[in-house]
Scaffold this active site. Structure first.
Site, PDB file in Angstrom:
ATOM      1  N   LYS A   1      41.930  45.560  50.264  1.00 57.24           N
ATOM      2  CA  LYS A   1      43.158  45.007  50.840  1.00 57.24           C
ATOM      3  C   LYS A   1      43.730  45.915  51.920  1.00 57.24           C
ATOM      4  CE  LYS A   1      44.051  41.621  47.347  1.00 57.24           C
ATOM      5  NZ  LYS A   1      44.770  41.162  46.167  1.00 57.24           N
TER       6      LYS A   1
ATOM      7  N   ARG B   1      39.467  43.260  39.775  1.00 55.93           N
ATOM      8  CA  ARG B   1      38.791  42.250  40.608  1.00 55.93           C
ATOM      9  C   ARG B   1      38.299  42.939  41.878  1.00 55.93           C
ATOM     10  NH1 ARG B   1      39.961  38.961  44.843  1.00 55.93           N
ATOM     11  NH2 ARG B   1      39.173  36.832  44.802  1.00 55.93           N
TER      12      ARG B   1
END
Ligand code: PMM
Length: 284
Positions: free
Chosen positions: A220, A262
């Site tokens: 991210k 994840r």
């Protein structure tokens, strides 16, 4: 009946990401062909994934919604084959009840809903009826606008309140307690500081929600921002160069109680968790 304890009861689980989208921020377009997506999912299992998360709608900041038809066309063949061949539970990353229903019918065991049932409340009943797992995620707003100046007075408390409230809604819709997991939604309507605070307070969040907590930091943007200039990295650290930083957050989160991580790059996460478990048993 799906139970999270079968996946992450003994040790934290690695959820491998299979994005069947043209526009996800780190791997958009790479796995649009179902054969390639399935092969990728099988590779992730060989690398140590304990479950696979198949998604057909990008949730990156600024992303446009996709139609139900497009999403179904992307995910169904991949879910069907991975559910039959992968040997691990498959989750469907969707906010739409119709997509969830079709994916569960095709063999998915878990619904991973980044809107926590807010976008399409019927998704709760669909999940309950199938006896499937439900992973609900905190997101402030919608992907298109969520990064427009997000604000919280106390991000951990507010995200915790939201997750507790949505867990209650899921229970009220008939989803069993053992089938529930929650995720603070790193990067979903949060600044770099909000993400850092949530990571600093993973343990408190785990205690607050009382169900397994999942953390999704993989590649991210905030990691790129935090890693600027570190170890020869430039100002604009591309998504594909954020796996080392991801691994640090995986180890950090799992050490503070997260039960699912994840990630795109499964192998190092699976190995790091295995090593952590060895070190933990020695320290106990
Ligand atoms: N992040 C993305 C998509 N789905 N699901 C959960 N449970 N948690 C997350 O943090 C999460 C998610 C966005 O990342 P991607 O575009 O790489 O899939």
């Amino acid at each position: 009946m799906f139970e999270w304890s079968t996946v992450c009861g003994a040790r934290p689980a690695v959820m491998g990401v299979v994005n069947v989208t043209p526009d996800s921020f780190s791997d958009g377009g790479r796995y649009l062909d179902p054969d390639i997506a399935v092969a990728h999912g099988l590779d992730l299992v060989a690398a140590g994934a304990d479950l696979l998360d198949v998604g057909g709608e990008s949730t990156r900041p600024g992303a446009d919604p996709v139609t139900e038809r497009d999403e179904l066309e992307r995910v169904l063949p991949v879910v069907r084959r991975l559910a039959a061949e992968a040997g691990v539970p498959v989750s469907i990353d969707t906010t739409k009840s119709s997509v969830a229903a079709a994916a569960l019918e095709a063999g998915a065991a878990i619904v991973n809903d980044v809107s926590a049932g807010v976008f399409d409340p019927d998704i709760l009943g669909v999940t309950a009826a199938a006896g499937a797992g439900y992973l609900l995620v905190h997101m402030a707003g919608k992907p298109r606008t969520m990064q427009d100046d997000p604000h919280y007075d106390d991000v951990t408390a507010e995200v915790g309140d939201f997750l507790v409230e949505r867990l209650d809604a899921a229970r009220a819709a008939g989803i069993a307690d053992g089938a529930l997991a929650a995720d603070p939604g790193i990067g979903f309507g949060k600044t770099v500081e909000h993400n850092l605070t949530l990571l600093a307070e993973v343990r408190a969040l785990c205690e607050r929600v009382g169900v397994p907590v999942a953390i999704g930091t993989s590649r991210k943007r905030f990691l790129g921002q935090l890693m600027r200039g570190v170890g020869g990295l430039g100002d604009d650290v591309p998504a594909g160069d954020r796996d080392d930083a991801t691994l640090a957050t995986v180890v950090w989160s799992v050490d503070r109680g997260a039960r699912v991580v994840r990630v795109h790059d499964v192998r190092p996460a699976a190995r790091a968790i295995a090593l952590l478990e060895v070190m933990r048993s020695e320290a106990a």
